[in-house]
Design a protein around this motif. Structure first.
Motif, short mmCIF file in Angstrom:
data_model
loop_
_atom_site.label_atom_id
_atom_site.label_comp_id
_atom_site.label_asym_id
_atom_site.label_seq_id
_atom_site.Cartn_x
_atom_site.Cartn_y
_atom_site.Cartn_z
N THR A 3 0.91 -1.28 -0.08
CA THR A 3 -0.19 0.05 -0.05
C THR A 3 0.79 1.23 -0.04
O THR A 3 0.28 2.22 -0.52
CB THR A 3 -0.90 -0.01 0.99
OG1 THR A 3 -0.10 -0.18 2.44
CG2 THR A 3 -2.16 -1.23 1.08
N ASN A 4 2.00 1.34 0.56
CA ASN A 4 3.05 2.14 0.42
C ASN A 4 2.25 3.74 0.84
O ASN A 4 2.17 4.81 -0.07
CB ASN A 4 3.49 2.61 -0.71
CG ASN A 4 4.72 1.51 -1.18
OD1 ASN A 4 5.19 0.92 -0.25
ND2 ASN A 4 4.69 1.25 -2.56
N PRO A 5 1.83 3.59 2.11
CA PRO A 5 1.09 4.74 2.70
C PRO A 5 1.91 5.97 2.65
O PRO A 5 2.90 6.23 3.10
CB PRO A 5 0.57 4.35 3.88
CG PRO A 5 1.60 3.22 4.58
CD PRO A 5 2.04 2.59 3.22
N THR A 6 1.05 7.08 2.41
CA THR A 6 1.52 8.41 2.45
C THR A 6 1.21 8.84 3.69
O THR A 6 1.86 9.88 4.30
CB THR A 6 1.13 9.55 1.25
OG1 THR A 6 -0.30 9.40 1.37
CG2 THR A 6 1.63 8.82 -0.13
N ALA A 35 -14.49 -3.14 1.88
CA ALA A 35 -14.77 -1.61 2.10
C ALA A 35 -13.40 -1.08 2.93
O ALA A 35 -12.90 0.06 2.48
CB ALA A 35 -15.92 -1.35 3.00
N ALA A 36 -13.10 -1.53 4.05
CA ALA A 36 -11.91 -1.18 4.81
C ALA A 36 -10.60 -0.95 4.01
O ALA A 36 -9.80 -0.16 4.06
CB ALA A 36 -11.69 -1.70 6.14
N TYR A 37 -10.25 -1.88 3.09
CA TYR A 37 -9.24 -1.98 2.31
C TYR A 37 -9.05 -0.96 1.23
O TYR A 37 -7.89 -0.17 1.21
CB TYR A 37 -8.98 -3.12 1.74
CG TYR A 37 -7.69 -3.51 0.76
CD1 TYR A 37 -6.51 -3.43 1.07
CD2 TYR A 37 -8.06 -3.52 -0.61
CE1 TYR A 37 -5.34 -3.41 0.41
CE2 TYR A 37 -6.94 -3.37 -1.62
CZ TYR A 37 -5.56 -3.45 -1.06
OH TYR A 37 -4.57 -3.55 -1.86
N ILE A 41 -6.71 2.53 1.08
CA ILE A 41 -5.68 2.65 -0.33
C ILE A 41 -6.11 4.06 -0.63
O ILE A 41 -5.01 4.99 -0.73
CB ILE A 41 -6.25 1.51 -1.41
CG1 ILE A 41 -5.72 0.26 -1.28
CG2 ILE A 41 -5.69 2.27 -2.75
CD1 ILE A 41 -4.32 0.17 -1.35
N VAL A 42 -7.13 4.79 -0.48
CA VAL A 42 -7.57 5.98 -1.26
C VAL A 42 -7.05 6.93 -0.10
O VAL A 42 -7.05 8.09 -0.34
CB VAL A 42 -8.89 6.11 -1.62
CG1 VAL A 42 -9.21 5.28 -2.96
CG2 VAL A 42 -9.98 6.08 -0.55
N THR A 43 -6.98 6.58 1.27
CA THR A 43 -6.74 7.62 2.06
C THR A 43 -5.03 7.65 2.64
O THR A 43 -4.68 8.28 3.46
CB THR A 43 -7.54 7.42 3.43
OG1 THR A 43 -7.43 6.05 3.85
CG2 THR A 43 -8.93 7.94 3.30
N GLY A 44 -4.30 6.65 1.82
CA GLY A 44 -3.06 6.63 2.01
C GLY A 44 -2.60 6.14 3.46
O GLY A 44 -1.45 6.29 3.77
N ARG A 45 -3.49 4.95 3.96
CA ARG A 45 -3.12 4.34 5.18
C ARG A 45 -2.93 2.95 5.05
O ARG A 45 -3.19 2.51 3.89
CB ARG A 45 -4.54 4.53 6.06
CG ARG A 45 -4.71 5.82 6.70
CD ARG A 45 -6.06 6.19 7.32
NE ARG A 45 -6.18 7.29 7.99
CZ ARG A 45 -6.01 7.53 9.26
NH1 ARG A 45 -5.51 6.75 10.06
NH2 ARG A 45 -6.13 8.76 9.76
N HIS A 128 -10.93 9.68 -7.77
CA HIS A 128 -9.82 9.44 -8.67
C HIS A 128 -8.61 8.70 -8.24
O HIS A 128 -7.64 8.58 -9.14
CB HIS A 128 -9.41 11.07 -9.17
CG HIS A 128 -8.83 11.81 -7.98
ND1 HIS A 128 -9.46 12.11 -6.76
CD2 HIS A 128 -7.48 12.09 -7.76
CE1 HIS A 128 -8.79 12.81 -6.29
NE2 HIS A 128 -7.44 12.82 -6.68
N LEU A 129 -8.56 8.40 -6.98
CA LEU A 129 -7.41 7.73 -6.46
C LEU A 129 -7.69 6.21 -6.43
O LEU A 129 -6.64 5.42 -6.17
CB LEU A 129 -7.30 8.24 -4.96
CG LEU A 129 -7.00 9.73 -4.55
CD1 LEU A 129 -6.80 9.81 -3.20
CD2 LEU A 129 -5.51 9.82 -5.21
N CYS A 130 -8.87 5.88 -7.00
CA CYS A 130 -8.95 4.31 -7.32
C CYS A 130 -8.05 3.97 -8.44
O CYS A 130 -8.41 4.76 -9.68
CB CYS A 130 -10.42 4.06 -7.36
SG CYS A 130 -11.35 4.10 -5.76
N SER A 131 -7.20 2.82 -8.45
CA SER A 131 -6.56 2.41 -9.43
C SER A 131 -7.50 1.83 -10.49
O SER A 131 -8.65 1.53 -9.88
CB SER A 131 -5.37 1.59 -9.18
OG SER A 131 -5.93 0.54 -8.40
N LYS A 132 -7.23 1.70 -11.61
CA LYS A 132 -7.95 0.86 -12.62
C LYS A 132 -8.56 -0.26 -12.17
O LYS A 132 -9.60 -0.67 -12.61
CB LYS A 132 -7.07 0.70 -13.96
CG LYS A 132 -7.82 0.33 -15.10
CD LYS A 132 -7.00 0.14 -16.46
CE LYS A 132 -7.99 -0.46 -17.48
NZ LYS A 132 -6.99 -0.81 -18.73
#
Length: 316
Positions: A3-6, A35-37, A41-45, A128-132
């Protein structure tokens, strides 16, 4: 996949925070995990799973490509927040705004049974942060991807699955049905009944049409349904055996761990069926979503069996 969280924080799918409140059945938990996963991903956690009721999930499923195991020592000294998004969409609407601003804690323990994949996909903040691979409008396909990124059977559970599957003729198609009753003598404290014992004869008649299947696999939350299937099909009927248990409502019983394993085995076998009849139940629908097969799907409701079109091909 990392996930490489920011964001240095965590989102943990939790079903172990006190057992005085419902954690949901197994399908509820699967929805919550997915849902949590995606939220992580989209919140960078960093994403983790904390499930110990009625037993530790790692007895049966372990991390696959994504490592969701987080040691408690890693969380010491961090700020924590407990979110309960069960059975309503009030909380999940947080994804329309900045989740990390509204919930700035280092660790978010999230307990949810909500299927909010579409909500995240359409979020003005995070869509827009959801990958393809997570943008597919078919939620079943997105769940399939997430589940197999996260989960693989433990060695013990893999052996249990193989032991059962090896009992079946390898050249035959496997015809299966899940009959969800809800409230019944086996699980008296479940919700309102959705099928009745008097109507299952219509399902047995439908399954009898598949002459190439020497065995018919039946999963149910009712022991009476199992008995009915055995009486109708005789030696053709096969099931996991053991006893039936609701992993949430009956999770405090002394044999709850064994009951949990029986339920997971039921679902694992359902995911391996060439022909599957689901009930109006997330349990068997999630089994279809998990499947790597292009299953022939039907739905059983109130004595009627109809084609189930909500899930399209799941072969990737």
């Amino acid at each position: 996949m990392d996930t490489n969280p920011t964001n240095p924080g965590y989102v943990t799918s939790s079903t172990s925070v006190t057992t005085d409140k419902s954690c949901g059945g197994w399908a509820d938990r699967q929805r919550g995990i997915a849902a949590a996963y995606l939220l992580a991903i989209v919140t960078g956690r960093r994403f983790g799973i904390n499930m110990t009721y009625p037993s530790d999930i790692k007895l049966f499923y372990i991390p696959n490509i994504v490592d969701w195991y987080i040691r408690e020592s890693k969380l010491q000294g961090l700020s924590k927040e407990y979110l309960r998004w069960m059975d309503n969409r009030k909380g999940p609407k947080d994804v329309n705004g900045d989740f990390n601003v509204k919930h700035p804690s280092d660790v978010i323990f999230l307990r949810t049974n909500m299927d909010i994949i579409t909500l995240i996909q359409k979020s003005p903040q995070y869509g827009h942060l959801c990958s393809k691979m997570f943008r597919n409008p078919n939620r079943g396909k997105v769940f399939h991807i997430i589940w197999h990124l996260l989960m693989k059977p433990s060695l013990h559970f893999e052996e249990r699955i193989d032991l059962f599957m090896n009992k079946l003729p390898r050249t035959d198609e496997l015809v299966c049905a899940h009959v969800r009753m809800r409230r019944n003598p086996t699980i008296p404290n479940d919700g309102a009944q959705i099928n009745s014992l008097s109507t299952v004869k219509h399902l047995w008649t439908f399954l009898s049409k598949f002459q190439n299947a020497r065995r018919v696999f039946i999963a149910s939350d009712s022991m009476d349904v199992r008995k009915s299937a055995r009486k109708y099909f005789g030696a053709r009927e096969i099931d996991i055996g053991g006893f039936v248990l609701h992993v949430d409502r009956q999770g405090k019983k002394p044999n709850a761990v064994w009951g949990f394993e029986m339920a997971l085995l039921d679902q694992a076998v359902l995911s391996r069926c060439q022909v599957l009849v689901v009930s109006k139940s997330g349990f068997s629908v999630r089994a279809a979503m998990m499947s790597h097969l292009d299953q022939e799907l039907y739905e059983f409701i109130n004595g009627t069996v109809t084609p189930y079109f909500r899930l399209k091909s799941k072969v990737f």
